[in-house]
Enzyme design. Structure first.
Site, PDB file in Angstrom:
ATOM      1  N   LYS A  69     -17.237  -7.130  20.090  1.00 46.40           N
ATOM      2  CA  LYS A  69     -18.689  -7.277  20.140  1.00 46.40           C
ATOM      3  C   LYS A  69     -19.020  -8.746  20.387  1.00 46.40           C
ATOM      4  O   LYS A  69     -18.646  -9.612  19.597  1.00 46.40           O
ATOM      5  CB  LYS A  69     -19.344  -6.801  18.851  1.00 46.40           C
ATOM      6  CG  LYS A  69     -20.864  -6.966  18.875  1.00 46.40           C
ATOM      7  CD  LYS A  69     -21.473  -6.773  17.514  1.00 46.40           C
ATOM      8  CE  LYS A  69     -22.924  -7.255  17.547  1.00 46.40           C
ATOM      9  NZ  LYS A  69     -23.533  -7.310  16.204  1.00 46.40           N
ATOM     10  N   GLY A 102     -31.266  -8.836  10.381  1.00 48.29           N
ATOM     11  CA  GLY A 102     -31.504  -8.906   8.950  1.00 48.29           C
ATOM     12  C   GLY A 102     -32.954  -8.812   8.535  1.00 48.29           C
ATOM     13  O   GLY A 102     -33.259  -8.915   7.341  1.00 48.29           O
ATOM     14  N   GLY A 123     -32.104  -5.250  13.002  1.00 47.20           N
ATOM     15  CA  GLY A 123     -33.474  -4.925  12.656  1.00 47.20           C
ATOM     16  C   GLY A 123     -33.687  -3.609  11.954  1.00 47.20           C
ATOM     17  O   GLY A 123     -34.764  -3.357  11.409  1.00 47.20           O
TER      18      GLY A 123
END
Length: 265
Positions: free
Chosen positions: A104, A165, A192
């Site tokens: 990622k 966050g 989110g």
């Protein structure tokens, strides 16, 4: 709905679960493992710059609790702010994880908002793909940048729903729909998500999967929230495949037939 007949396909890999779980912010590695199992997650993402995967001998190792032969460990570049840092970090991850190439990519452009730096992300993605990495790219919800990442060769596009966050949920469903409608690779909401309904909405929009960390780890009961996220992702996916009814503003339609009523005889 049988997950075996509706797999999440990332590159050449197939997964039953469409919920990806982060491993930061938990009380300890035992709680991390319990939450991952409650979520039914097969993919767990790990911040190489923040968690020990063997680079710090003698320190607690996450892989002792989440062994790679059972889970797909997805190393990420959280904390990186340049393409150079990100590429170096993922090269290290490949060594630590015996040549694993699924990664990622996350490059942050602002310390306050943690918003992605898309120019650095594009640069790093191009280099990593050229080196044989299978890149899942965290990005803004800009459809043009999403297309560029796919053109480079990323195996998944991971637009934010809102700031990392923040728990604010999906603030711009229209941009997500634009990305979903044009993408030929999985679109995975990343960042989110605050609670289970956010995950369900993402899946109902047509996202292929959801990645969440803080919403589970900082819940009052992380294990219960992990289970809730699992059920929400499954429900949202089923609703998307079923196809919602048409919206009929200002028009009522009784669920029971109007013919044959006593007053109409």
């Amino acid at each position: 709905m049988d997950p075996e007949n509706d797999p999440l396909i990332i590159g050449k890999r197939r997964f039953r679960s469409r919920l990806i779980v982060g491993t930061g912010k938990y009380r300890d590695f035992e709680q991390t493992r319990a939450a991952v199992d409650a979520a039914g997650a097969e993919i767990v993402t790990v911040a190489i710059r923040r968690l020990n995967l063997g680079q710090d001998p003698g320190q607690p190792n996450l892989l002792d609790h989440l062994p790679p032969d059972r889970y797909t460990i997805l190393p990420n570049t959280a904390g990186c702010t340049t393409a150079e840092q990100a590429v170096r970090t993922l090269r290290l991850a490949r060594e630590l994880l015996d040549g694993a190439t699924l990664v990622k990519l996350e490059i942050l452009g602002d310390e306050k908002t943690l918003f992605p730096d898309m120019l650095e992300t594009l640069e790093a993605a191009e280099q990593l793909v050229a080196e044989g990495f299978e890149v899942m790219a965290y990005c803004s919800d800009d459809p043009i940048f999403a297309q560029r990442l796919e053109q480079i060769g990323c195996v998944a596009i991971m637009p934010l729903a809102s700031l990392i966050g923040s728990g604010m949920g999906i603030l711009n469903p229209w941009n997500l729909k634009l990305i979903i409608e044009t993408a030929q690779v999985p679109v995975i909401v990343d960042a989110g998500v605050g609670t289970a309904s956010d995950a369900a909405i993402a899946m109902e929009l047509g996202c292929d999967a959801v990645l969440t960390n803080t919403a589970i780890a900082q819940a009052r009961n992380p294990i219960l929230m992990a289970r809730a996220m699992r059920l929400a992702v499954e429900a949202g996916r089923a609703a998307y495949l079923a196809g919602r009814m048409e919206r009929r503003p200002y028009t009522a339609d009784p669920s029971s037939p109007a013919v044959g009523l006593l007053g109409n005889l």
